[in-house]
Design an enzyme around this catalytic site. Structure first.
Site, PDB file in Angstrom:
ATOM      1  N   GLU A  74       7.165  49.947  78.569  1.00  0.00           N
ATOM      2  CA  GLU A  74       6.726  51.344  78.414  1.00  0.00           C
ATOM      3  C   GLU A  74       6.513  51.746  76.962  1.00  0.00           C
ATOM      4  O   GLU A  74       5.722  52.632  76.667  1.00  0.00           O
ATOM      5  CB  GLU A  74       7.706  52.308  79.097  1.00  0.00           C
ATOM      6  N   HIS A 120      11.087  46.264  77.515  1.00  0.00           N
ATOM      7  CA  HIS A 120      10.638  47.613  77.882  1.00  0.00           C
ATOM      8  C   HIS A 120       9.136  47.754  77.632  1.00  0.00           C
ATOM      9  O   HIS A 120       8.726  48.152  76.530  1.00  0.00           O
ATOM     10  CB  HIS A 120      11.375  48.661  77.037  1.00  0.00           C
ATOM     11  N   CYS A 136      14.368  46.077  82.382  1.00  0.00           N
ATOM     12  CA  CYS A 136      15.634  45.810  81.689  1.00  0.00           C
ATOM     13  C   CYS A 136      16.804  45.820  82.667  1.00  0.00           C
ATOM     14  O   CYS A 136      16.952  44.879  83.431  1.00  0.00           O
ATOM     15  CB  CYS A 136      15.809  46.762  80.523  1.00  0.00           C
TER      16      CYS A 136
HETATM   17  N1  GLN Z   1      22.821  47.470  79.994  1.00  0.00           N
HETATM   18  C1  GLN Z   1      21.920  46.347  79.985  1.00  0.00           C
HETATM   19  C2  GLN Z   1      22.120  45.462  78.767  1.00  0.00           C
HETATM   20  O1  GLN Z   1      22.665  45.898  77.787  1.00  0.00           O
HETATM   21  C3  GLN Z   1      20.478  46.811  80.098  1.00  0.00           C
HETATM   22  C4  GLN Z   1      20.026  47.618  78.925  1.00  0.00           C
HETATM   23  C5  GLN Z   1      18.724  48.336  79.180  1.00  0.00           C
HETATM   24  O2  GLN Z   1      18.330  48.538  80.327  1.00  0.00           O
HETATM   25  N2  GLN Z   1      18.059  48.761  78.142  1.00  0.00           N
HETATM   26  O3  GLN Z   1      21.716  44.342  78.775  1.00  0.00           O
END
Ligand code: GLN
Length: 548
Positions: A521, A519, A382
């Site tokens: 995970e 994600h 992410c």
């Molecule tokens: N801050 C980034 C976004 O909002 C990444 C978010 C995250 O890593 N979950 O896109």
């Protein structure tokens, strides 16, 4: 004869962090091992409508379900330990309950009646518990907080009433408490447990089973003493002993016949438990053949709870390679030009996890550059993926001021930006947002399909063309720079089916350099480790063995 759905309520006493979530998940695993279908639910006493807007420092990780709910991290334990597929109904908070009661009141649903905690709030709680009771043999509902807290009283009252609503043979109360060993006295102390159960009984709940968290197996005498003071049978007092790996918890409970007792008390006939998988898993975790060190370069490193699913997924990646994964948490704020090499020297793989906010961003970018230049396996998740794109744009594709507009709104190279319009696959609608949108619930959340490009690290790991992974972010890869980045050697190996959203990027000339917008995970399981984590740990092992 099928039996009606049974309910197990898990409460906690004395203090928090005793492992109520894990205990609930382990009970779920044991019941599944006997062929029962189960689901789990978490009832949280706080007033936030969901944990999505809560600071990870206070609350730990936000776990995201397939249907896009932002939930308590205990749901992560539930999914990792069982086959239950959870969604927004599996976690609710005081805030969510009041929100729906007040909405009904405004609509006039209560027909002029006075709206009160009992019965309106308690009814709403019971309705929510009932909502997950379809098509399962057993519902395990965990009440957050500690007995005695003012906040959780309506929940406790609701679960007390539940017994008369559905019949006493269908409800079981499990209470997790602490039995500390006091070194100066040379013995374990039962008083905190006695007090906690007294508190529970004062609100009308007599626990059926006590799980006593302690560092040693409790003797027969101690168990008898607890049983006597707490009004339970001695075989209903179970030692919840500290264990080397969390995956041992179901086995420790089973050795003390917890699952036998539960099915007996709930009057359910089941097949004999099959726990070979759990035994094999624990053996694998305890006797690894090799080890690797993974540096996690992030912001919340002082609070392991913030990266709960990530830590577990890395452990699973190790299980998939018969190896132990040592985690080295590196505070990205401390990574500067001078310290980077020294700090990351011992890592066999570098991972930059998800996150929000600018703090420590340049340190993350530095760590990514270090792994790119030194060909150390790199996994960006992410925000980690987004910063890998920024790093590549800045230092390879010659866009020096490249950034994400989350951190620099006026950059001339907004390689990561806020997509104002996008197609939502689950609702099959076009969604819109801008910087003025509400903070809660305006992210791309939950499961989205992704198509993989053959001949990529991702495709080789998953070994299939279409995957589905969970998201939680606002910003996206900016397609305007796709071509230019690709020419410089960073390509999109995974995209949404319509090709509009870049979901995975990889670097061509590197043994393992991958960033994903989702994600992974959240979907890793100890029995079924996530392909990307297995592949990443394998690359880290290769890297380790290549070194002189
Ligand atoms: N801050 C980034 C976004 O909002 C990444 C978010 C995250 O890593 N979950 O896109």
């Amino acid at each position: 004869m099928p039996f009606p759905t049974k309910f197990i309520f898990v409460t906690g006493g004395v203090l928090s962090s005793l492992g109520k979530g894990l205990a609930s998940a382990a009970i779920g695993a044991l019941l599944e091992s006997r062929g029962l279908t189960i689901t789990l639910q978490k009832l949280d006493p706080y007033i936030n409508v969901d944990p999505g807007t809560m600071n990870p420092f206070q609350h730990g990780e936000v776990f995201v379900t397939d249907d896009g709910a932002e939930t308590d991290l205990d749901l992560g334990h539930y999914e990792r330990f069982t086959h239950a597929r959870l969604g927004r109904n599996n976690n609710f908070t005081t805030g969510k309950i009041y929100h729906s009661v007040i909405t009904k009141e405004r609509r006039g649903d209560y027909l002029g009646g006075t709206v009160q905690v009992i019965p309106h709030i308690t009814d709403e709680i019971k309705k929510n518990i009932m909502s997950v009771a379809k098509d399962v043999d057993v519902v395990i509902a965990e009440v957050g907080g500690t007995i005695g807290d003012i906040e959780s009283l309506p929940f406790q009252e609701a679960i007390r009433q539940f017994k008369s609503d559905v019949g006493k043979e269908n409800v079981l109360y499990v209470h997790l408490t602490l039995v500390p060993y006091i070194a100066t006295a040379g013995e374990v102390k039962t008083k905190p447990t006695q007090h906690s159960v007294k508190e529970l009984r004062s609100i009308g709940i007599q626990p059926d089973i006590l799980l006593c968290r302690t560092d040693r197996f409790l003797s027969k005498e101690i168990k008898s003493k607890i049983a006597l003071f707490c009004n339970v049978d001695v075989d209903q007092v179970i030692t919840a002993k500290d264990v080397e790996t969390i995956y041992e918890v179901p086995l420790v409970f089973h050795q003390q016949h917890l699952d036998d007792k539960i099915v007996q008390l709930l009057n359910i006939w089941t097949r004999a438990p099959r726990l070979e998988d759990w035994e094999r898993l624990v053996e694998k975790v305890k006797q690894p053949k090799d080890s690797v060190t993974i540096a996690i370069v992030g912001k919340y490193i002082h609070l392991r709870e913030s990266y709960k699913s990530l830590n577990e997924a890395l452990c699973h990646g190790g299980i998939g390679n018969d190896c132990k994964v040592d985690l080295d948490f590196v505070d990205s704020e401390t990574i500067d030009e001078a310290s980077c090499r020294e700090r990351l020297r011992t890592a066999h793989g570098i991972l930059v996890p998800g996150g929000f906010g600018i703090r420590g961003i340049e340190g993350k970018i530095r760590a990514i550059r270090f792994s790119r230049e030194n060909k150390i396996p790199f996994f960006g998740i992410c925000l980690g993926m987004q910063m890998a794109v920024v790093e590549y744009a800045r230092h390879v594709a010659k866009m020096e001021e490249a950034h994400s507009t989350e951190f620099d709104e006026t950059t001339s190279f907004p390689v990561i930006y806020l997509m104002t319009e996008w197609f939502d696959y689950r609702s099959q609608t076009v969604q819109r947002r801008d910087i003025t949108s509400d903070k809660g619930g305006t992210m791309r959340l939950g499961a989205y399909p992704c198509m993989l490009q053959e001949d990529s690290v991702a495709y080789r790991a998953y070994n299939k063309k279409e995957i589905s992974e969970r998201h939680r972010h606002r910003y996206e890869f900016n397609n305007e720079f796709k071509e230019r980045l690709q020419q410089a050697g960073l390509f999109a190996s995974g995209s949404s089916p319509d090709g509009k959203l870049v979901e995975i990027v990889e670097m061509a000339d590197h043994p393992w350099f991958l960033g994903c917008q989702f994600h992974p995970e959240f979907k890793s399981r100890p029995m079924n480790p996530h392909p990307l984590f297995v592949s990443f740990i394998r690359a880290a092992l290769d890297h380790k063995h290549k070194q002189p």
